[in-house]
Write an enzyme that holds these catalytic residues in place. Sequence first.
Site, PDB file in Angstrom:
ATOM      1  N   HIS A 177     -18.670  23.138  -4.283  1.00  0.00           N
ATOM      2  CA  HIS A 177     -18.149  22.453  -5.475  1.00  0.00           C
ATOM      3  C   HIS A 177     -19.173  21.442  -5.982  1.00  0.00           C
ATOM      4  O   HIS A 177     -19.618  20.572  -5.222  1.00  0.00           O
ATOM      5  CB  HIS A 177     -16.835  21.764  -5.136  1.00  0.00           C
ATOM      6  CG  HIS A 177     -16.167  21.133  -6.307  1.00  0.00           C
ATOM      7  ND1 HIS A 177     -16.029  19.771  -6.448  1.00  0.00           N
ATOM      8  CD2 HIS A 177     -15.612  21.671  -7.427  1.00  0.00           C
ATOM      9  CE1 HIS A 177     -15.414  19.498  -7.573  1.00  0.00           C
ATOM     10  NE2 HIS A 177     -15.145  20.629  -8.190  1.00  0.00           N
ATOM     11  N   HIS A 217     -14.020  21.178 -16.489  1.00  0.00           N
ATOM     12  CA  HIS A 217     -13.542  22.345 -15.753  1.00  0.00           C
ATOM     13  C   HIS A 217     -12.899  23.386 -16.662  1.00  0.00           C
ATOM     14  O   HIS A 217     -12.871  24.566 -16.328  1.00  0.00           O
ATOM     15  CB  HIS A 217     -12.529  21.930 -14.686  1.00  0.00           C
ATOM     16  CG  HIS A 217     -13.118  21.161 -13.562  1.00  0.00           C
ATOM     17  ND1 HIS A 217     -13.224  19.788 -13.577  1.00  0.00           N
ATOM     18  CD2 HIS A 217     -13.639  21.561 -12.380  1.00  0.00           C
ATOM     19  CE1 HIS A 217     -13.778  19.387 -12.456  1.00  0.00           C
ATOM     20  NE2 HIS A 217     -14.044  20.435 -11.705  1.00  0.00           N
ATOM     21  N   ARG A 271       2.367  -0.124  -8.495  1.00  0.00           N
ATOM     22  CA  ARG A 271       3.129  -1.029  -7.621  1.00  0.00           C
ATOM     23  C   ARG A 271       4.492  -1.261  -8.245  1.00  0.00           C
ATOM     24  O   ARG A 271       4.638  -1.985  -9.221  1.00  0.00           O
ATOM     25  CB  ARG A 271       2.386  -2.358  -7.455  1.00  0.00           C
ATOM     26  CG  ARG A 271       3.153  -3.405  -6.612  1.00  0.00           C
ATOM     27  CD  ARG A 271       3.313  -2.918  -5.180  1.00  0.00           C
ATOM     28  NE  ARG A 271       3.908  -3.926  -4.301  1.00  0.00           N
ATOM     29  CZ  ARG A 271       5.135  -3.837  -3.783  1.00  0.00           C
ATOM     30  NH1 ARG A 271       5.924  -2.808  -4.115  1.00  0.00           N
ATOM     31  NH2 ARG A 271       5.579  -4.748  -2.952  1.00  0.00           N
ATOM     32  N   CYS A 306      -3.382  -5.896  -6.681  1.00  0.00           N
ATOM     33  CA  CYS A 306      -2.213  -6.297  -5.907  1.00  0.00           C
ATOM     34  C   CYS A 306      -2.636  -7.321  -4.853  1.00  0.00           C
ATOM     35  O   CYS A 306      -3.726  -7.233  -4.284  1.00  0.00           O
ATOM     36  CB  CYS A 306      -1.596  -5.072  -5.235  1.00  0.00           C
ATOM     37  SG  CYS A 306      -0.142  -5.438  -4.228  1.00  0.00           S
ATOM     38  N   TYR A 321       4.522 -13.157  -1.766  1.00  0.00           N
ATOM     39  CA  TYR A 321       3.224 -13.369  -2.415  1.00  0.00           C
ATOM     40  C   TYR A 321       2.743 -14.815  -2.258  1.00  0.00           C
ATOM     41  O   TYR A 321       2.375 -15.488  -3.213  1.00  0.00           O
ATOM     42  CB  TYR A 321       3.287 -12.958  -3.894  1.00  0.00           C
ATOM     43  CG  TYR A 321       3.604 -11.491  -4.068  1.00  0.00           C
ATOM     44  CD1 TYR A 321       2.745 -10.504  -3.583  1.00  0.00           C
ATOM     45  CD2 TYR A 321       4.785 -11.099  -4.712  1.00  0.00           C
ATOM     46  CE1 TYR A 321       3.040  -9.159  -3.726  1.00  0.00           C
ATOM     47  CE2 TYR A 321       5.091  -9.754  -4.864  1.00  0.00           C
ATOM     48  CZ  TYR A 321       4.217  -8.794  -4.361  1.00  0.00           C
ATOM     49  OH  TYR A 321       4.522  -7.466  -4.500  1.00  0.00           O
TER      50      TYR A 321
END
Length: 628
Positions: free
Chosen positions: A201, A226, A300, A347, A483
């Site tokens: 490939h 492709h 998320r 995140c 957090y």
Amino acid sequence: MLLRSRGVATRPFCARMPDISSYVTCPWGMRGHHLHQRVVFLYYSKRLSLPNLGFWAEFICESALLALLPSSTSRLLALRSATMLLLHRAMVLRLQQACRLKSIHSRLCIQACSTNESFQPQRPSLTFSGDNASTGGWRVMGTLLGLGAVLAYQDHQCRAAQESTHIYTKEEVSSHTSPETGIWVTLGSEVFDVTEFVDLHPGGPSKLMLAAGGPLEPFWALYAVHNQSHVRELLAQYKIGELNPEDKVAPTVETSDPYADDPVRHPALKVNSQCPFNAEPPPELLTENYITPNPIFFTRNHLPVPNVDPDTYRLHVVGAPGGQSLSLSLDDLHKFPKYEITVTLQCAGNRRSEMTQVKEVKGLEWRTGAISTARWGGARLCDVLAQAGHQLCETEAHVCFEGLDSDPTGTAYGASIPLARAMDPEAEVLLAYEMNGQPLPRDHGFPVRVVVPGVVGARHVKWLGRVSVQPEESYSHWQRRDYKGFSPSVDWDTVNFDSAPSIQELPVQSAITEPQDGETVESGEVTIKGYAWSGGGRAVIRVDVSLDGGLTWQVAELDGEEQRPRKAWAWRLWQLQVPVPAGQKELNIVCKAVDDGYNVQPDTVAPIWNLRGVLSNAWHRVHVHVAP
């Protein structure tokens, strides 16, 4: 096919497909490919007839190329067509003439032409001897191989027709994902075994392996190169059957499932949790482009994805005392001046998996992919707040956001940012309705989300439903009880979430995306790629890379957009091409970034470990082997 020259031992030529990138880089390869298509067209349009066979035999033999499709010679005469067999006979005669002209004694062993149904062509062989065998022999061999090129398409059609009776289920296909089981993929309703092609490939084996056991379409949508005829023809050689028609029907789901209406996701994403859906792009795709394509942007989610009707959508903005509350439709938002900015979202848990290796933490096992970059478009939050009568005040205040995603109790996702940031035009906080020039995808907040440049992803509230200004930060669980960062000494028995501030700006970060941990690299030279970013608009000024675990360092080359002072909202991609030290069997590759405040990543994970596994930004380390 074998070549026998005087004094040269017999050796195989090529038993596998050549690298199709030669179509682009080699003029002969392009010519051979177009020749192949032209003969196919002539044949099916009935213009390849007996009177002009001699001309086409001459043209094909002079134009065909050694490197195009050697593997197709094993089924050179697979099409049982009198016209094509006669064309083949004319080509053989032309080849024999070419051999005589070049003073090469040749021996062609090809089964006589036949049109009966029992005809089974043998693999052609060609031997050379004589003074010119080492030069002209290759030319003549190329012309013979070219016969395979001009018949390749019919060959594919013939084989596909013979094998189309094999029916496979999606479950069967999905079980073939390794060289041991075979590597299968699908395109439309067709099934292909590409095991033999993976190493050939052009984009590298790892890219094709992303589709192993599943459909090619999502990846071809990302890489449009492709979707060309010569690629489809190449793929046709590996067809082994068809998908079960029943698998084309979408499975029914229980309507009571809160996640039943979630959108379809790209199969390349590495899933960390299915419900709610959380996933990251694989490292080899993450830094392929400066702008992350929407389908592979990290996702998320904390709750089921709401399905919002854009026609009835309203954003409620609570007005200031004495001001007027707003109820804004999408059309209303479009009336505000539109701004576009390129922003990286990360995140807080990016690279959490490395903290888990030190000590167990609670949270999704994000690797290096919980970060992505997009071009966002929308109205500035400061403009909308000003219309609702808000302005900066001397006392502390916060802008609180609520999403339209909610749990079974009706509790919505929420977060907040300081009012000072929200009202600052230089902070460029957006109420975004576009992502990379398109309406927001459902997974990324359609129809409207908050984009807070330089700030942790948790504050970029999606599916935005309500905005208000409060004297304190949001009372949402995700603002007050999640957090936040703590000392390594704090555990779940001693943690006090009220003692730590909520994460807003993130620290400097970098990671290696190529090569990947455990890979084997070639000796000679290695190319190392990755990303670097820092929160708060701080620009990345340098990325240092080491091949020996940090004993010696080299500076990587930074790519991507130039960064504005104090507004470096997006990452820098980087790469380093460096010689592999002679005799090395292993490399311990390390990277670290430095921002314009001269903040630098810590060298190890243990001193920054915390019970939630957030703020993981230690030197990124990749261990690779060097091929002998």
